[in-house]
Scaffold this motif. Structure first.
Motif, PDB file in Angstrom:
ATOM      1  N   GLU A  82       1.249  -0.705  -0.029  1.00  0.00           N
ATOM      2  CA  GLU A  82       0.069   0.166  -0.058  1.00  0.00           C
ATOM      3  C   GLU A  82       0.954   1.576   0.106  1.00  0.00           C
ATOM      4  OE1 GLU A  82      -3.270   0.141  -0.199  1.00  0.00           O
ATOM      5  OE2 GLU A  82      -3.702  -1.047   0.446  1.00  0.00           O
ATOM      6  N   LEU A  83       0.839   2.090  -0.609  1.00  0.00           N
ATOM      7  CA  LEU A  83       1.236   3.361  -1.084  1.00  0.00           C
ATOM      8  C   LEU A  83       1.811   4.212   0.296  1.00  0.00           C
ATOM      9  CD1 LEU A  83       3.472   4.872  -2.973  1.00  0.00           C
ATOM     10  CD2 LEU A  83       1.000   6.198  -3.944  1.00  0.00           C
ATOM     11  N   HIS A  84       2.634   5.165   0.665  1.00  0.00           N
ATOM     12  CA  HIS A  84       1.844   5.628   1.874  1.00  0.00           C
ATOM     13  C   HIS A  84       3.415   6.348   1.515  1.00  0.00           C
ATOM     14  CE1 HIS A  84       4.779   2.245   3.535  1.00  0.00           C
ATOM     15  NE2 HIS A  84       4.583   3.629   4.255  1.00  0.00           N
ATOM     16  N   ASP A  85       3.674   7.770   2.528  1.00  0.00           N
ATOM     17  CA  ASP A  85       4.495   8.809   2.882  1.00  0.00           C
ATOM     18  C   ASP A  85       4.759   8.951   4.137  1.00  0.00           C
ATOM     19  OD1 ASP A  85       2.387  10.113   3.305  1.00  0.00           O
ATOM     20  OD2 ASP A  85       2.641  11.105   1.311  1.00  0.00           O
ATOM     21  N   GLY A  86       5.330   9.585   4.438  1.00  0.00           N
ATOM     22  CA  GLY A  86       4.851  10.618   6.577  1.00  0.00           C
ATOM     23  C   GLY A  86       5.804  11.491   5.919  1.00  0.00           C
ATOM     24  N   TRP A  87       5.823  12.207   7.462  1.00  0.00           N
ATOM     25  CA  TRP A  87       6.390  13.684   7.761  1.00  0.00           C
ATOM     26  C   TRP A  87       5.851  14.335   9.140  1.00  0.00           C
ATOM     27  CZ3 TRP A  87       2.203  13.647   4.061  1.00  0.00           C
ATOM     28  CH2 TRP A  87       0.885  14.052   4.501  1.00  0.00           C
ATOM     29  N   PRO A  88       6.772  15.363   9.716  1.00  0.00           N
ATOM     30  CA  PRO A  88       6.087  15.720  10.691  1.00  0.00           C
ATOM     31  C   PRO A  88       4.529  16.685  11.355  1.00  0.00           C
ATOM     32  CG  PRO A  88       8.600  15.669  10.644  1.00  0.00           C
ATOM     33  CD  PRO A  88       7.706  15.368   9.207  1.00  0.00           C
ATOM     34  N   GLY A  89       3.938  16.154  12.151  1.00  0.00           N
ATOM     35  CA  GLY A  89       2.964  16.864  11.544  1.00  0.00           C
ATOM     36  C   GLY A  89       2.739  17.468  12.871  1.00  0.00           C
ATOM     37  N   THR A  90       3.957  18.080  13.042  1.00  0.00           N
ATOM     38  CA  THR A  90       4.196  19.323  14.333  1.00  0.00           C
ATOM     39  C   THR A  90       5.958  19.468  13.299  1.00  0.00           C
ATOM     40  OG1 THR A  90       4.348  18.461  16.165  1.00  0.00           O
ATOM     41  CG2 THR A  90       2.538  18.554  15.806  1.00  0.00           C
ATOM     42  N   ASP A  91       6.086  21.200  14.024  1.00  0.00           N
ATOM     43  CA  ASP A  91       7.648  21.428  14.458  1.00  0.00           C
ATOM     44  C   ASP A  91       8.380  20.297  15.209  1.00  0.00           C
ATOM     45  OD1 ASP A  91       6.928  22.969  12.183  1.00  0.00           O
ATOM     46  OD2 ASP A  91       6.344  24.842  13.270  1.00  0.00           O
ATOM     47  N   GLU A  92       7.680  19.828  16.110  1.00  0.00           N
ATOM     48  CA  GLU A  92       8.116  19.235  17.148  1.00  0.00           C
ATOM     49  C   GLU A  92       9.331  17.842  16.930  1.00  0.00           C
ATOM     50  OE1 GLU A  92       9.484  20.866  20.028  1.00  0.00           O
ATOM     51  OE2 GLU A  92       7.966  22.505  19.426  1.00  0.00           O
ATOM     52  N   GLY A  93       8.620  17.819  15.367  1.00  0.00           N
ATOM     53  CA  GLY A  93       8.730  16.060  15.094  1.00  0.00           C
ATOM     54  C   GLY A  93       8.327  14.932  16.120  1.00  0.00           C
ATOM     55  N   TYR A  94       8.432  13.624  15.518  1.00  0.00           N
ATOM     56  CA  TYR A  94       7.682  12.728  16.079  1.00  0.00           C
ATOM     57  C   TYR A  94       8.441  11.684  16.282  1.00  0.00           C
ATOM     58  CZ  TYR A  94       8.042  10.587  11.085  1.00  0.00           C
ATOM     59  OH  TYR A  94       7.523  10.524  10.631  1.00  0.00           O
ATOM     60  N   GLY A  95       8.624   9.947  17.000  1.00  0.00           N
ATOM     61  CA  GLY A  95       8.969   9.002  16.701  1.00  0.00           C
ATOM     62  C   GLY A  95       7.646   7.636  17.381  1.00  0.00           C
ATOM     63  N   TYR A  96       8.514   6.758  17.153  1.00  0.00           N
ATOM     64  CA  TYR A  96       7.491   5.482  16.820  1.00  0.00           C
ATOM     65  C   TYR A  96       7.828   4.444  17.115  1.00  0.00           C
ATOM     66  CZ  TYR A  96       8.739   5.751  11.676  1.00  0.00           C
ATOM     67  OH  TYR A  96       9.577   4.880  10.584  1.00  0.00           O
ATOM     68  N   ARG A  97       7.747   3.472  17.314  1.00  0.00           N
ATOM     69  CA  ARG A  97       8.665   1.694  17.089  1.00  0.00           C
ATOM     70  C   ARG A  97       7.424   1.145  16.453  1.00  0.00           C
ATOM     71  NH1 ARG A  97      10.275  -1.475  22.079  1.00  0.00           N
ATOM     72  NH2 ARG A  97      12.430   0.098  22.530  1.00  0.00           N
ATOM     73  N   ALA A  98       8.006   0.061  15.481  1.00  0.00           N
ATOM     74  CA  ALA A  98       7.431  -0.553  14.718  1.00  0.00           C
ATOM     75  C   ALA A  98       8.167  -2.035  14.049  1.00  0.00           C
ATOM     76  CB  ALA A  98       7.039   0.895  13.044  1.00  0.00           C
ATOM     77  N   ILE A  99       6.931  -2.804  13.501  1.00  0.00           N
ATOM     78  CA  ILE A  99       7.709  -4.071  13.214  1.00  0.00           C
ATOM     79  C   ILE A  99       6.997  -4.283  11.320  1.00  0.00           C
ATOM     80  CG2 ILE A  99       5.994  -4.875  14.191  1.00  0.00           C
ATOM     81  CD1 ILE A  99       7.414  -7.965  14.435  1.00  0.00           C
ATOM     82  N   TYR A 100       7.965  -4.797  11.227  1.00  0.00           N
ATOM     83  CA  TYR A 100       7.680  -4.960   9.617  1.00  0.00           C
ATOM     84  C   TYR A 100       8.180  -6.284   9.513  1.00  0.00           C
ATOM     85  CZ  TYR A 100       9.197   0.142   9.445  1.00  0.00           C
ATOM     86  OH  TYR A 100       9.035   1.641   9.290  1.00  0.00           O
ATOM     87  N   LEU A 101       6.574  -7.284   9.636  1.00  0.00           N
ATOM     88  CA  LEU A 101       6.552  -8.408   9.222  1.00  0.00           C
ATOM     89  C   LEU A 101       5.555  -8.502   8.470  1.00  0.00           C
ATOM     90  CD1 LEU A 101       5.547 -11.180  11.188  1.00  0.00           C
ATOM     91  CD2 LEU A 101       3.220 -10.333  11.546  1.00  0.00           C
ATOM     92  N   ASN A 102       6.471  -9.734   7.592  1.00  0.00           N
ATOM     93  CA  ASN A 102       6.241 -11.085   6.744  1.00  0.00           C
ATOM     94  C   ASN A 102       5.111 -11.222   5.987  1.00  0.00           C
ATOM     95  OD1 ASN A 102       6.050 -12.759   4.685  1.00  0.00           O
ATOM     96  ND2 ASN A 102       8.680 -13.694   5.106  1.00  0.00           N
ATOM     97  N   PRO A 103       4.285 -11.086   5.533  1.00  0.00           N
ATOM     98  CA  PRO A 103       2.866 -10.984   5.368  1.00  0.00           C
ATOM     99  C   PRO A 103       2.884 -12.934   5.417  1.00  0.00           C
ATOM    100  CG  PRO A 103       3.138 -10.364   3.121  1.00  0.00           C
ATOM    101  CD  PRO A 103       4.701  -9.948   4.149  1.00  0.00           C
ATOM    102  N   GLY A 104       3.815 -13.193   4.684  1.00  0.00           N
ATOM    103  CA  GLY A 104       3.753 -15.240   4.587  1.00  0.00           C
ATOM    104  C   GLY A 104       3.479 -15.532   5.842  1.00  0.00           C
ATOM    105  N   LEU A 105       3.995 -15.445   6.851  1.00  0.00           N
ATOM    106  CA  LEU A 105       3.968 -15.854   8.347  1.00  0.00           C
ATOM    107  C   LEU A 105       3.217 -15.007   8.695  1.00  0.00           C
ATOM    108  CD1 LEU A 105       7.293 -13.934  10.286  1.00  0.00           C
ATOM    109  CD2 LEU A 105       6.700 -16.764   9.905  1.00  0.00           C
TER     110      LEU A 105
END
Length: 268
Positions: free
Chosen positions: A72-95
Protein backbone atom coordinates in the motif's frame (compact mmCIF):
# COMPACT_ATOMS: atom_id res chain seq x y z
CA UNK A 1 6.53 26.24 17.67
CA UNK A 2 10.15 27.24 17.75
CA UNK A 3 11.75 24.20 16.20
CA UNK A 4 12.28 20.48 16.56
CA UNK A 5 12.96 19.03 19.99
CA UNK A 6 14.11 15.66 18.61
CA UNK A 7 17.20 14.40 16.82
CA UNK A 8 16.40 12.25 13.78
CA UNK A 9 17.66 8.72 14.33
CA UNK A 10 16.72 5.09 13.78
CA UNK A 11 17.61 2.23 16.14
CA UNK A 12 17.17 -1.36 15.04
CA UNK A 13 15.49 -3.59 17.63
CA UNK A 14 15.82 -7.30 18.21
CA UNK A 15 13.12 -9.32 16.51
CA UNK A 16 12.51 -12.80 15.13
CA UNK A 17 13.37 -14.06 11.64
CA UNK A 18 10.91 -12.85 9.03
CA UNK A 19 10.53 -9.41 10.57
CA UNK A 20 12.43 -6.20 11.26
CA UNK A 21 11.78 -3.73 14.06
CA UNK A 22 12.91 -0.17 14.70
CA UNK A 23 12.55 2.69 17.11
CA UNK A 24 12.71 5.90 15.09
CA UNK A 25 12.58 9.65 15.63
CA UNK A 26 12.27 12.19 12.83
CA UNK A 27 12.38 15.96 12.68
CA UNK A 28 11.94 17.79 9.40
CA UNK A 29 12.38 14.63 7.31
CA UNK A 30 9.68 13.83 4.75
CA UNK A 31 9.39 10.36 3.24
CA UNK A 32 8.47 10.24 -0.42
CA UNK A 33 5.60 7.90 -1.40
CA UNK A 34 6.75 4.28 -1.16
CA UNK A 35 5.54 0.71 -0.59
CA UNK A 36 6.68 -2.17 1.60
CA UNK A 37 6.03 -5.84 0.88
CA UNK A 38 5.41 -6.34 4.60
CA UNK A 39 2.85 -5.37 7.17
CA UNK A 40 3.97 -2.25 9.06
CA UNK A 41 2.63 -2.43 12.61
CA UNK A 42 3.59 0.24 15.11
CA UNK A 43 2.66 2.84 17.66
CA UNK A 44 3.57 6.51 18.05
CA UNK A 45 5.77 7.34 21.03
CA UNK A 46 5.78 11.13 20.84
CA UNK A 47 4.74 13.98 18.59
CA UNK A 48 2.38 13.71 15.65
CA UNK A 49 3.06 11.32 12.80
CA UNK A 50 1.35 12.43 9.58
CA UNK A 51 1.00 10.41 6.38
CA UNK A 52 -1.20 9.77 3.35
CA UNK A 53 -2.52 6.25 2.96
CA UNK A 54 -5.27 4.83 0.74
CA UNK A 55 -6.26 8.29 -0.50
CA UNK A 56 -6.64 10.01 2.87
CA UNK A 57 -4.42 11.99 5.22
CA UNK A 58 -3.83 10.28 8.58
CA UNK A 59 -2.53 11.45 11.95
CA UNK A 60 -1.03 9.20 14.61
CA UNK A 61 -0.47 10.64 18.09
CA UNK A 62 1.03 9.16 21.28
CA UNK A 63 -1.08 6.19 22.28
CA UNK A 64 -2.22 5.52 18.72
CA UNK A 65 -1.32 2.35 16.83
CA UNK A 66 -1.01 2.17 13.06
CA UNK A 67 -1.28 -0.65 10.54
CA UNK A 68 -0.09 -0.31 6.94
CA UNK A 69 -0.82 -3.27 4.70
CA UNK A 70 1.61 -4.86 2.24
CA UNK A 71 2.10 -3.01 -1.04
CA UNK A 72 0.00 0.00 0.00
CA UNK A 73 1.43 3.37 -1.06
CA UNK A 74 2.18 5.78 1.80
CA UNK A 75 4.49 8.61 2.76
CA UNK A 76 5.25 10.30 6.07
CA UNK A 77 6.26 13.59 7.69
CA UNK A 78 6.08 15.37 11.06
CA UNK A 79 2.65 16.70 11.93
CA UNK A 80 4.16 19.54 13.98
CA UNK A 81 7.48 21.34 14.24
CA UNK A 82 8.29 19.18 17.25
CA UNK A 83 8.90 16.03 15.19
CA UNK A 84 7.67 12.54 16.12
CA UNK A 85 8.83 9.11 17.23
CA UNK A 86 7.49 5.59 16.86
CA UNK A 87 8.22 1.92 17.29
CA UNK A 88 7.31 -0.40 14.42
CA UNK A 89 7.68 -3.96 13.29
CA UNK A 90 7.80 -4.91 9.60
CA UNK A 91 6.25 -8.36 9.38
CA UNK A 92 6.49 -10.82 6.50
CA UNK A 93 2.86 -11.47 5.43
CA UNK A 94 3.75 -15.12 4.81
CA UNK A 95 4.16 -15.57 8.56
CA UNK A 96 0.70 -14.13 9.14
CA UNK A 97 -0.78 -16.48 6.55
CA UNK A 98 1.01 -19.47 8.09
CA UNK A 99 -0.20 -18.55 11.56
CA UNK A 100 -3.79 -18.35 10.28
CA UNK A 101 -3.60 -21.75 8.58
CA UNK A 102 -3.36 -20.34 5.06
CA UNK A 103 -6.39 -18.06 5.44
CA UNK A 104 -6.48 -14.80 3.43
CA UNK A 105 -4.49 -11.99 5.00
CA UNK A 106 -6.55 -9.85 7.38
CA UNK A 107 -7.20 -6.28 6.34
CA UNK A 108 -7.98 -3.38 8.69
CA UNK A 109 -9.83 -0.48 7.11
CA UNK A 110 -8.68 1.95 9.79
CA UNK A 111 -4.98 2.72 9.50
CA UNK A 112 -4.82 4.47 12.89
CA UNK A 113 -6.64 3.37 16.03
CA UNK A 114 -6.31 3.03 19.78
CA UNK A 115 -6.57 -0.75 20.04
CA UNK A 116 -4.78 -1.84 23.25
CA UNK A 117 -4.68 -5.47 22.12
CA UNK A 118 -2.75 -4.49 19.01
CA UNK A 119 -0.27 -2.35 20.90
CA UNK A 120 0.31 -5.21 23.35
CA UNK A 121 0.92 -7.67 20.50
CA UNK A 122 3.38 -5.28 18.82
CA UNK A 123 5.24 -4.60 22.06
CA UNK A 124 5.55 -8.29 22.90
CA UNK A 125 6.77 -9.14 19.39
CA UNK A 126 9.99 -7.22 19.96
CA UNK A 127 12.13 -10.06 21.22
CA UNK A 128 14.42 -10.43 24.13
CA UNK A 129 17.77 -10.72 22.31
CA UNK A 130 18.57 -13.85 24.33
CA UNK A 131 15.78 -15.83 22.65
CA UNK A 132 16.77 -18.10 19.76
CA UNK A 133 14.91 -18.44 16.48
CA UNK A 134 13.82 -21.99 17.33
CA UNK A 135 12.45 -21.01 20.73
CA UNK A 136 8.78 -20.67 21.52
CA UNK A 137 9.00 -16.86 21.74
CA UNK A 138 8.77 -16.00 18.00
CA UNK A 139 5.87 -18.43 17.56
CA UNK A 140 3.92 -16.76 20.34
CA UNK A 141 4.66 -13.32 18.88
CA UNK A 142 3.53 -14.15 15.35
CA UNK A 143 0.43 -16.01 16.56
CA UNK A 144 -0.57 -13.06 18.75
CA UNK A 145 -0.09 -10.54 15.94
CA UNK A 146 -1.97 -12.66 13.40
CA UNK A 147 -4.82 -13.43 15.81
CA UNK A 148 -5.15 -9.78 16.79
CA UNK A 149 -5.30 -8.63 13.17
CA UNK A 150 -7.89 -11.30 12.32
CA UNK A 151 -9.98 -10.48 15.39
CA UNK A 152 -9.95 -6.75 14.68
CA UNK A 153 -10.97 -7.46 11.10
CA UNK A 154 -13.92 -9.40 12.48
CA UNK A 155 -13.06 -12.84 11.08
CA UNK A 156 -12.99 -15.94 13.23
CA UNK A 157 -11.15 -19.17 12.51
CA UNK A 158 -13.38 -22.11 13.37
CA UNK A 159 -10.50 -24.57 13.09
CA UNK A 160 -8.59 -22.74 15.82
CA UNK A 161 -11.43 -23.44 18.27
CA UNK A 162 -10.74 -27.18 18.15
CA UNK A 163 -8.70 -27.90 21.27
CA UNK A 164 -6.92 -31.18 21.95
CA UNK A 165 -6.85 -30.83 25.73
CA UNK A 166 -5.15 -34.20 26.30
CA UNK A 167 -2.30 -33.31 23.96
CA UNK A 168 -1.99 -29.84 25.49
CA UNK A 169 -1.70 -31.36 28.97
CA UNK A 170 1.06 -33.66 27.74
CA UNK A 171 2.88 -30.70 26.20
CA UNK A 172 2.47 -28.69 29.41
CA UNK A 173 3.96 -31.52 31.46
CA UNK A 174 6.80 -31.83 28.93
CA UNK A 175 7.57 -28.11 29.12
CA UNK A 176 7.45 -28.11 32.90
CA UNK A 177 9.89 -31.04 33.07
CA UNK A 178 12.33 -29.50 30.57
CA UNK A 179 11.91 -25.78 31.28
CA UNK A 180 15.46 -25.18 32.48
CA UNK A 181 16.89 -26.73 29.30
CA UNK A 182 16.55 -25.44 25.77
CA UNK A 183 13.07 -26.09 24.40
CA UNK A 184 13.02 -26.14 20.59
CA UNK A 185 9.71 -25.61 18.86
CA UNK A 186 10.77 -27.83 15.96
CA UNK A 187 11.23 -30.80 18.28
CA UNK A 188 7.82 -30.19 19.85
CA UNK A 189 6.22 -30.18 16.40
CA UNK A 190 7.83 -33.52 15.58
CA UNK A 191 7.13 -35.20 18.90
CA UNK A 192 3.49 -34.16 19.23
CA UNK A 193 2.44 -33.99 15.58
CA UNK A 194 1.12 -30.45 15.72
CA UNK A 195 2.22 -27.30 13.92
CA UNK A 196 3.77 -24.53 15.97
CA UNK A 197 0.93 -22.03 15.60
CA UNK A 198 -1.80 -24.48 16.53
CA UNK A 199 0.34 -25.54 19.48
CA UNK A 200 0.74 -21.95 20.69
CA UNK A 201 -2.91 -21.06 20.17
CA UNK A 202 -4.35 -24.20 21.78
CA UNK A 203 -1.93 -24.02 24.70
CA UNK A 204 -3.00 -20.44 25.47
CA UNK A 205 -6.64 -21.44 25.23
CA UNK A 206 -6.08 -24.24 27.75
CA UNK A 207 -3.71 -22.58 30.22
CA UNK A 208 -4.04 -18.83 29.72
CA UNK A 209 -0.46 -18.17 28.61
CA UNK A 210 1.63 -19.01 25.58
CA UNK A 211 3.99 -22.02 25.81
CA UNK A 212 6.94 -19.60 25.77
CA UNK A 213 5.58 -17.59 28.68
CA UNK A 214 4.84 -20.80 30.58
CA UNK A 215 8.49 -21.89 30.21
CA UNK A 216 9.81 -18.49 31.30
CA UNK A 217 7.65 -18.53 34.42
CA UNK A 218 8.81 -22.03 35.33
CA UNK A 219 12.42 -20.86 34.96
CA UNK A 220 11.63 -17.93 37.23
CA UNK A 221 10.15 -20.31 39.79
CA UNK A 222 13.43 -22.22 39.79
CA UNK A 223 15.45 -19.01 39.98
CA UNK A 224 13.51 -17.94 43.08
CA UNK A 225 14.16 -21.32 44.68
CA UNK A 226 17.87 -21.00 43.97
CA UNK A 227 18.03 -17.46 45.34
CA UNK A 228 16.18 -18.50 48.49
CA UNK A 229 18.68 -21.35 48.91
CA UNK A 230 21.54 -18.84 48.88
CA UNK A 231 22.77 -19.03 45.29
CA UNK A 232 24.26 -15.92 43.71
CA UNK A 233 22.15 -14.19 41.11
CA UNK A 234 24.52 -15.28 38.35
CA UNK A 235 24.38 -18.92 39.50
CA UNK A 236 20.61 -18.79 39.88
CA UNK A 237 20.31 -17.55 36.29
CA UNK A 238 22.57 -20.30 34.94
CA UNK A 239 20.91 -23.12 36.88
CA UNK A 240 17.44 -21.91 35.88
CA UNK A 241 18.12 -21.96 32.15
CA UNK A 242 18.62 -18.26 31.42
CA UNK A 243 21.40 -17.17 29.10
CA UNK A 244 22.89 -14.90 31.76
CA UNK A 245 21.97 -12.77 34.76
CA UNK A 246 20.75 -9.85 32.68
CA UNK A 247 18.38 -12.18 30.77
CA UNK A 248 16.96 -13.41 34.07
CA UNK A 249 16.67 -9.85 35.40
CA UNK A 250 14.70 -8.65 32.39
CA UNK A 251 12.25 -11.52 32.63
CA UNK A 252 12.00 -11.26 36.44
CA UNK A 253 11.11 -7.58 36.22
CA UNK A 254 8.50 -8.22 33.53
CA UNK A 255 6.88 -10.95 35.64
CA UNK A 256 7.08 -9.43 39.13
CA UNK A 257 7.76 -5.70 38.74
CA UNK A 258 11.13 -5.74 40.47
CA UNK A 259 14.60 -7.15 39.93
CA UNK A 260 15.84 -10.40 41.52
CA UNK A 261 18.18 -8.37 43.73
CA UNK A 262 15.32 -6.18 44.95
CA UNK A 263 13.19 -9.25 45.59
CA UNK A 264 16.00 -10.89 47.58
CA UNK A 265 16.50 -7.80 49.73
CA UNK A 266 12.80 -7.63 50.54
CA UNK A 267 12.95 -11.16 51.94
CA UNK A 268 15.90 -10.57 54.26
Amino acid sequence: MTGCSLRSRVRRLSVFEGAEAVEAYFCGHRFSPHRHDTYTLGYTICGVQRFRYRGAERFSRPGDVFVLHPDELHDGWPGTDEGYGYRAIYLNPGLVSDALGGAPLPFLAEAVSRQPSLRTAITEAICDPAETQDSLAPVAAVAALADTLATLEGKRRSASRQIDAIKMTRIRDHLEATAVSSVGVSSLEREYGIDRYSLSRQFRACFGVSPWRFVILRRLDEAKRQILAGASLADAASISGFVDQSHMTRQFRQAFGLTPGEWRRLLT
